[in-house]
Design an enzyme around this catalytic site. Sequence first.
Site, PDB file in Angstrom:
ATOM      1  N   GLU A   1      -4.412 -10.556  -5.624  1.00 12.53           N
ATOM      2  CA  GLU A   1      -3.623 -11.566  -4.895  1.00 12.53           C
ATOM      3  C   GLU A   1      -4.206 -11.815  -3.509  1.00 12.53           C
ATOM      4  O   GLU A   1      -4.282 -12.961  -3.049  1.00 12.53           O
ATOM      5  CB  GLU A   1      -2.163 -11.100  -4.791  1.00 12.53           C
ATOM      6  CG  GLU A   1      -1.469 -11.095  -6.149  1.00 12.53           C
ATOM      7  CD  GLU A   1      -0.081 -10.475  -6.104  1.00 12.53           C
ATOM      8  OE1 GLU A   1       0.030  -9.293  -5.715  1.00 12.53           O
ATOM      9  OE2 GLU A   1       0.884 -11.159  -6.456  1.00 12.53           O
TER      10      GLU A   1
ATOM     11  N   GLU B   1       0.481  -5.376 -13.042  1.00  6.69           N
ATOM     12  CA  GLU B   1       1.835  -4.958 -12.643  1.00  6.69           C
ATOM     13  C   GLU B   1       2.744  -4.702 -13.830  1.00  6.69           C
ATOM     14  O   GLU B   1       3.618  -3.843 -13.793  1.00  6.69           O
ATOM     15  CB  GLU B   1       2.457  -6.027 -11.733  1.00  6.69           C
ATOM     16  CG  GLU B   1       1.909  -6.062 -10.317  1.00  6.69           C
ATOM     17  CD  GLU B   1       0.709  -6.975 -10.163  1.00  6.69           C
ATOM     18  OE1 GLU B   1       0.074  -7.328 -11.190  1.00  6.69           O
ATOM     19  OE2 GLU B   1       0.394  -7.329  -9.025  1.00  6.69           O
TER      20      GLU B   1
ATOM     21  N   ALA C   1      -1.303  -3.098  -4.381  1.00  6.08           N
ATOM     22  CA  ALA C   1      -0.388  -2.554  -3.384  1.00  6.08           C
ATOM     23  C   ALA C   1      -0.291  -1.049  -3.624  1.00  6.08           C
ATOM     24  O   ALA C   1      -0.504  -0.573  -4.741  1.00  6.08           O
ATOM     25  CB  ALA C   1       0.972  -3.208  -3.519  1.00  6.08           C
TER      26      ALA C   1
HETATM   27  N1  CO8 Z   1      -1.751   2.627  -5.177  1.00  5.77           N
HETATM   28  C1  CO8 Z   1      -1.858   3.906  -4.757  1.00  5.77           C
HETATM   29  N2  CO8 Z   1      -2.874   4.713  -5.097  1.00  5.77           N
HETATM   30  C2  CO8 Z   1      -3.819   4.207  -5.935  1.00  5.77           C
HETATM   31  C3  CO8 Z   1      -3.750   2.888  -6.417  1.00  5.77           C
HETATM   32  C4  CO8 Z   1      -2.670   2.085  -5.999  1.00  5.77           C
HETATM   33  N3  CO8 Z   1      -2.544   0.802  -6.378  1.00  5.77           N
HETATM   34  N4  CO8 Z   1      -4.821   2.696  -7.239  1.00  5.77           N
HETATM   35  C5  CO8 Z   1      -5.519   3.847  -7.244  1.00  5.77           C
HETATM   36  N5  CO8 Z   1      -4.916   4.764  -6.459  1.00  5.77           N
HETATM   37  C6  CO8 Z   1      -5.354   6.133  -6.197  1.00  5.77           C
HETATM   38  C7  CO8 Z   1      -5.120   7.068  -7.377  1.00  5.77           C
HETATM   39  O1  CO8 Z   1      -3.795   7.531  -7.395  1.00  5.77           O
HETATM   40  C8  CO8 Z   1      -6.144   8.132  -7.115  1.00  5.77           C
HETATM   41  O2  CO8 Z   1      -5.646   8.996  -6.137  1.00  5.77           O
HETATM   42  P1  CO8 Z   1      -5.842  10.617  -6.309  1.00  5.77           P
HETATM   43  O3  CO8 Z   1      -7.331  10.829  -6.253  1.00  5.77           O
HETATM   44  O4  CO8 Z   1      -5.111  11.193  -5.122  1.00  5.77           O
HETATM   45  O5  CO8 Z   1      -5.261  10.979  -7.623  1.00  5.77           O
HETATM   46  C9  CO8 Z   1      -7.294   7.388  -6.482  1.00  5.77           C
HETATM   47  O6  CO8 Z   1      -6.766   6.159  -6.018  1.00  5.77           O
HETATM   48  C10 CO8 Z   1      -8.407   7.077  -7.476  1.00  5.77           C
HETATM   49  O7  CO8 Z   1      -7.807   6.425  -8.575  1.00  5.77           O
HETATM   50  P2  CO8 Z   1      -8.024   6.880 -10.115  1.00  5.77           P
HETATM   51  O8  CO8 Z   1      -8.258   8.360 -10.173  1.00  5.77           O
HETATM   52  O9  CO8 Z   1      -6.916   6.337 -10.905  1.00  5.77           O
HETATM   53  O10 CO8 Z   1      -9.404   6.124 -10.408  1.00  5.77           O
HETATM   54  P3  CO8 Z   1      -9.925   5.626 -11.830  1.00  5.77           P
HETATM   55  O11 CO8 Z   1     -11.341   5.199 -11.587  1.00  5.77           O
HETATM   56  O12 CO8 Z   1      -9.660   6.626 -12.905  1.00  5.77           O
HETATM   57  O13 CO8 Z   1      -9.034   4.332 -12.171  1.00  5.77           O
HETATM   58  C11 CO8 Z   1      -7.956   2.223 -11.656  1.00  5.77           C
HETATM   59  C12 CO8 Z   1      -9.153   3.183 -11.376  1.00  5.77           C
HETATM   60  C13 CO8 Z   1      -8.061   1.704 -13.079  1.00  5.77           C
HETATM   61  C14 CO8 Z   1      -8.058   1.097 -10.664  1.00  5.77           C
HETATM   62  C15 CO8 Z   1      -6.629   3.011 -11.494  1.00  5.77           C
HETATM   63  O14 CO8 Z   1      -6.654   3.676 -10.236  1.00  5.77           O
HETATM   64  C16 CO8 Z   1      -5.403   2.138 -11.516  1.00  5.77           C
HETATM   65  O15 CO8 Z   1      -4.971   1.707 -12.561  1.00  5.77           O
HETATM   66  N6  CO8 Z   1      -4.829   1.901 -10.318  1.00  5.77           N
HETATM   67  C17 CO8 Z   1      -3.588   1.129 -10.211  1.00  5.77           C
HETATM   68  C18 CO8 Z   1      -3.831  -0.341 -10.396  1.00  5.77           C
HETATM   69  C19 CO8 Z   1      -2.529  -1.093 -10.331  1.00  5.77           C
HETATM   70  O16 CO8 Z   1      -1.620  -0.881 -11.112  1.00  5.77           O
HETATM   71  N7  CO8 Z   1      -2.426  -2.010  -9.364  1.00  5.77           N
HETATM   72  C20 CO8 Z   1      -1.245  -2.814  -9.173  1.00  5.77           C
HETATM   73  C21 CO8 Z   1      -0.340  -2.176  -8.194  1.00  5.77           C
HETATM   74  S1  CO8 Z   1       1.211  -3.000  -8.056  1.00  5.77           S
HETATM   75  C22 CO8 Z   1       0.859  -4.314  -7.032  1.00  5.77           C
HETATM   76  O17 CO8 Z   1      -0.216  -4.479  -6.558  1.00  5.77           O
HETATM   77  C23 CO8 Z   1       2.005  -5.209  -6.771  1.00  5.77           C
HETATM   78  C24 CO8 Z   1       1.656  -6.194  -5.696  1.00  5.77           C
HETATM   79  C25 CO8 Z   1       2.915  -6.833  -5.236  1.00  5.77           C
HETATM   80  C26 CO8 Z   1       2.707  -7.404  -3.850  1.00  5.77           C
HETATM   81  C27 CO8 Z   1       2.995  -6.401  -2.872  1.00  5.77           C
HETATM   82  C28 CO8 Z   1       3.318  -7.040  -1.575  1.00  5.77           C
HETATM   83  C29 CO8 Z   1       3.667  -6.030  -0.538  1.00  5.77           C
END
Ligand code: CO8
Length: 258
Positions: A112, A132, A65
Amino acid sequence: MTYNNILLERHDPVALIRLNRPKVLNALNSALMSELSDLLKELEQDDEVRAIVITGNEKAFAAGADISEMQALDFSRAYREQFISSNWEQVTRCRKPVIAAVAGVALGGGCELAMMCDVIIAADSARFGQPEVKLGILPGAGGTQRLTRAIGKAKAMDLCLTGRMMDAEEAERSGLVCRIVPAATLVDDAIAMAGEIAQNSLMATMFNKEAVNQAFETSLGTGVDYERRLFWASLDTEDRKEGMAAFLEKRSPRWKHR
Ligand code: CO8
């Protein structure tokens, strides 16, 4: 309808949906989920479509998300606006078969979403996780429930409590994905699999899907009873008559999907 966050490719009878927010690794925001939900409803009504593939790009199916959207949320707003609204569940309401084709990360809400599909086919580059916990929250779109049913308590606890990712090999070994294919051929392989499914009677496919899904909702006895009743119902379809006639006449069936 115009979509800004997803792309539709027609490969009739297969529809391919690409999640398309590449700059944020296909983070799932409300706009994307609303478009996905609308498109699924549209495809459900489209007689030319008999199977659907949802995919991302080579880096990400979806990294979860959208955290920047979630940051402003508190309980009362989430409750009032029904965050995790019905848009997130639309995949599970689709009666046509839906395949998730995952390359790169499928994390949090991305994992999910993939698990809401009927089956997940993974590229060798795929990585799955429910990170999460690292954000101080927990999965909110069925992750703790579907992951546990898919891979069991031990692995689900491991993933949810550590927030670590598992690679495609581990995901296949654990029963989360049905097969692993090279990243380069993922979309073609998923379309081929969907095409194979679409060659069967849509009625029979829907019966099978409904019955398998019932296994997650009921006891064994109730589920077997449910299956038997659907089986009896299937005897009345035009496709059942055609399928059995074609077998006995040693020819290919001509489905009417009725
Ligand atoms: N949300 C928003 N932006 C994101 C997300 C995300 N989940 N994941 C990545 N991005 C963005 C980064 O902020 C970055 O943006 P920018 O270039 O502007 O800085 C861009 O995507 C590229 O990401 P990274 O630079 O971080 O790329 P890396 O290759 O270094 O890392 C990862 C990749 C490991 C995937 C890393 O991006 C990461 O950890 N992302 C977050 C993963 C995460 O925590 N996901 C869970 C989110 S919470 C959730 O899903 C709850 C669901 C609940 C249900 C919701 C129902 C509505």
